[in-house]
Design an enzyme around this catalytic site. Structure first.
Site, PDB file in Angstrom:
ATOM      1  N   SER A 280      97.677   6.264  21.899  1.00 35.57           N
ATOM      2  CA  SER A 280      97.646   6.751  20.233  1.00 35.57           C
ATOM      3  C   SER A 280      98.923   7.525  20.340  1.00 35.57           C
ATOM      4  CB  SER A 280      96.255   8.299  20.377  1.00 35.57           C
ATOM      5  OG  SER A 280      95.182   7.193  20.791  1.00 35.57           O
TER       6      SER A 280
ATOM      7  N   LYS B 214      96.067  18.368  26.224  1.00 31.81           N
ATOM      8  CA  LYS B 214      95.975  17.218  25.243  1.00 31.81           C
ATOM      9  C   LYS B 214      95.429  18.652  23.965  1.00 31.81           C
ATOM     10  CE  LYS B 214      95.966  12.534  26.845  1.00 31.81           C
ATOM     11  NZ  LYS B 214      94.867  10.854  26.598  1.00 31.81           N
TER      12      LYS B 214
ATOM     13  N   HIS C 107      91.542   0.677  21.348  1.00 29.79           N
ATOM     14  CA  HIS C 107      89.989   0.887  20.783  1.00 29.79           C
ATOM     15  C   HIS C 107      89.268   0.313  20.661  1.00 29.79           C
ATOM     16  CE1 HIS C 107      92.621   4.543  21.262  1.00 29.79           C
ATOM     17  NE2 HIS C 107      91.817   5.417  22.723  1.00 29.79           N
TER      18      HIS C 107
ATOM     19  N   ARG D 265      94.498   0.095  30.454  1.00 25.42           N
ATOM     20  CA  ARG D 265      95.100  -1.527  29.983  1.00 25.42           C
ATOM     21  C   ARG D 265      96.349  -1.938  31.027  1.00 25.42           C
ATOM     22  NH1 ARG D 265      96.991   3.448  26.639  1.00 25.42           N
ATOM     23  NH2 ARG D 265      97.033   4.461  29.016  1.00 25.42           N
TER      24      ARG D 265
HETATM   25  N1  COA Z   1      93.747   0.668  23.507  1.00 28.54           N
HETATM   26  C1  COA Z   1      94.090   1.974  22.767  1.00 28.54           C
HETATM   27  N2  COA Z   1      94.633   2.525  23.921  1.00 28.54           N
HETATM   28  C2  COA Z   1      94.456   2.913  24.322  1.00 28.54           C
HETATM   29  C3  COA Z   1      92.771   2.177  25.180  1.00 28.54           C
HETATM   30  C4  COA Z   1      92.649   1.091  24.388  1.00 28.54           C
HETATM   31  N3  COA Z   1      91.638   0.322  25.141  1.00 28.54           N
HETATM   32  N4  COA Z   1      92.375   2.600  26.096  1.00 28.54           N
HETATM   33  C5  COA Z   1      92.949   4.288  26.132  1.00 28.54           C
HETATM   34  N5  COA Z   1      94.261   4.313  25.888  1.00 28.54           N
HETATM   35  C6  COA Z   1      94.611   5.461  25.077  1.00 28.54           C
HETATM   36  C7  COA Z   1      94.766   6.757  24.115  1.00 28.54           C
HETATM   37  O1  COA Z   1      95.044   6.132  23.616  1.00 28.54           O
HETATM   38  C8  COA Z   1      95.057   7.592  25.466  1.00 28.54           C
HETATM   39  O2  COA Z   1      96.812   7.733  24.733  1.00 28.54           O
HETATM   40  P1  COA Z   1      97.255   8.841  24.774  1.00 28.54           P
HETATM   41  O3  COA Z   1      97.551   9.609  26.225  1.00 28.54           O
HETATM   42  O4  COA Z   1      98.589   8.747  24.035  1.00 28.54           O
HETATM   43  O5  COA Z   1      96.697   9.680  23.793  1.00 28.54           O
HETATM   44  C9  COA Z   1      95.051   7.145  27.073  1.00 28.54           C
HETATM   45  O6  COA Z   1      95.001   5.394  26.565  1.00 28.54           O
HETATM   46  C10 COA Z   1      93.597   7.788  27.618  1.00 28.54           C
HETATM   47  O7  COA Z   1      92.670   8.230  26.674  1.00 28.54           O
HETATM   48  P2  COA Z   1      91.660   8.631  27.137  1.00 28.54           P
HETATM   49  O8  COA Z   1      91.529   6.934  26.693  1.00 28.54           O
HETATM   50  O9  COA Z   1      91.337   8.765  24.933  1.00 28.54           O
HETATM   51  O10 COA Z   1      91.135   9.380  27.502  1.00 28.54           O
HETATM   52  P3  COA Z   1      91.631  10.983  27.667  1.00 28.54           P
HETATM   53  O11 COA Z   1      91.870  10.494  29.274  1.00 28.54           O
HETATM   54  O12 COA Z   1      92.075  11.203  27.163  1.00 28.54           O
HETATM   55  O13 COA Z   1      90.371  12.064  28.326  1.00 28.54           O
HETATM   56  C11 COA Z   1      88.066  12.423  27.592  1.00 28.54           C
HETATM   57  C12 COA Z   1      89.531  11.729  26.747  1.00 28.54           C
HETATM   58  C13 COA Z   1      87.252  12.761  26.581  1.00 28.54           C
HETATM   59  C14 COA Z   1      87.399  11.154  28.111  1.00 28.54           C
HETATM   60  C15 COA Z   1      87.869  12.971  28.952  1.00 28.54           C
HETATM   61  O14 COA Z   1      89.221  14.098  29.165  1.00 28.54           O
HETATM   62  C16 COA Z   1      86.016  13.649  29.883  1.00 28.54           C
HETATM   63  O15 COA Z   1      85.872  13.358  29.795  1.00 28.54           O
HETATM   64  N6  COA Z   1      86.524  15.531  28.982  1.00 28.54           N
HETATM   65  C17 COA Z   1      85.743  15.720  29.399  1.00 28.54           C
HETATM   66  C18 COA Z   1      85.716  16.671  29.774  1.00 28.54           C
HETATM   67  C19 COA Z   1      85.036  15.947  32.006  1.00 28.54           C
HETATM   68  O16 COA Z   1      83.964  15.451  31.749  1.00 28.54           O
HETATM   69  N7  COA Z   1      85.811  15.131  32.409  1.00 28.54           N
HETATM   70  C20 COA Z   1      85.563  14.000  33.551  1.00 28.54           C
HETATM   71  C21 COA Z   1      85.371  14.756  34.244  1.00 28.54           C
HETATM   72  S1  COA Z   1      86.133  15.142  35.865  1.00 28.54           S
END
Ligand code: COA
Length: 160
Positions: A127, A40, A16, A89
């Site tokens: 994560s 989550k 990140h 990724r």
């Molecule tokens: N390096 C390391 N890990 C990464 C990464 C990077 N560059 N990019 C993504 N990841 C990992 C994260 O650690 C996470 O791992 P996990 O699943 O083990 O927790 C996974 O990839 C993806 O998670 P993240 O990037 O945190 O996003 P998410 O898919 O959990 O989405 C929100 C979270 C908050 C962005 C999303 O749910 C959201 O926008 N919610 C609000 C409601 C909304 O507007 N929804 C969209 C419209 S429908």
């Protein structure tokens, strides 16, 4: 131009941080925002995730760390942001990102989603993977910023 980098950040990893550093070179201001993924459950509370983000990104001047509830596009509007940054990724990330990107475009046509790739050696990190390694006492420190390593060790020590 203002960008929002939303995520669960539970916790923030070096992958990140890599995406934030790249974004900070492209946009005037980047708001790193802890949001709620519907399926989550949290390891760290949102406030703690924001604190860990702030400490891990303190070396970047044009970054702000916060949390939001509700739709990410609504948060973007409130913040005057016209870009959502997401990291990809591997090809396995693409489908979910494509779906979310299209949904966000329908909801807010003026907000563009921009995808960045992290460093190749950060691309397998997530994560969940870090939490799994840490929960079994494995070495995870090399994948996370120092403040996260400290907080995770304290958290697992509490549980022993
Ligand atoms: N390096 C390391 N890990 C990464 C990464 C990077 N560059 N990019 C993504 N990841 C990992 C994260 O650690 C996470 O791992 P996990 O699943 O083990 O927790 C996974 O990839 C993806 O998670 P993240 O990037 O945190 O996003 P998410 O898919 O959990 O989405 C929100 C979270 C908050 C962005 C999303 O749910 C959201 O926008 N919610 C609000 C409601 C909304 O507007 N929804 C969209 C419209 S429908």
């Amino acid at each position: 131009m203002v960008a929002v980098y939303p995520g669960s950040f539970d916790p923030v990893t070096n992958g990140h941080v890599d995406i934030v550093e790249r974004s900070a070179r492209i946009f005037d201001r980047v708001i790193v925002a802890v949001g709620q993924h519907p399926s989550k459950s949290g390891f760290f509370p949102a406030l703690e995730r924001v604190r860990l983000l702030s400490e891990s990104l303190a070396h970047l001047p044009n970054i702000e760390c916060t949390s939001f509830t509700g739709l990410v596009v609504r948060f973007c509007r409130e913040q005057g942001a016209s870009v959502i940054v997401r990291g990809i990724r591997a090809i396995s990330d693409f489908e979910a990102e494509f779906q979310m990107g299209q949904a966000n475009r329908q909801l807010a046509p003026g907000v563009e989603t921009v995808f960045l790739f992290p460093e190749p050696n950060e691309q397998f990190i997530s994560s969940s993977l870090i939490k799994e390694i840490a929960s079994h006492g494995g070495a995870f420190e090399q994948y996370v910023p120092d403040p996260v390593a400290v907080a995770m060790k304290a958290r697992y020590a509490e549980q022993d």
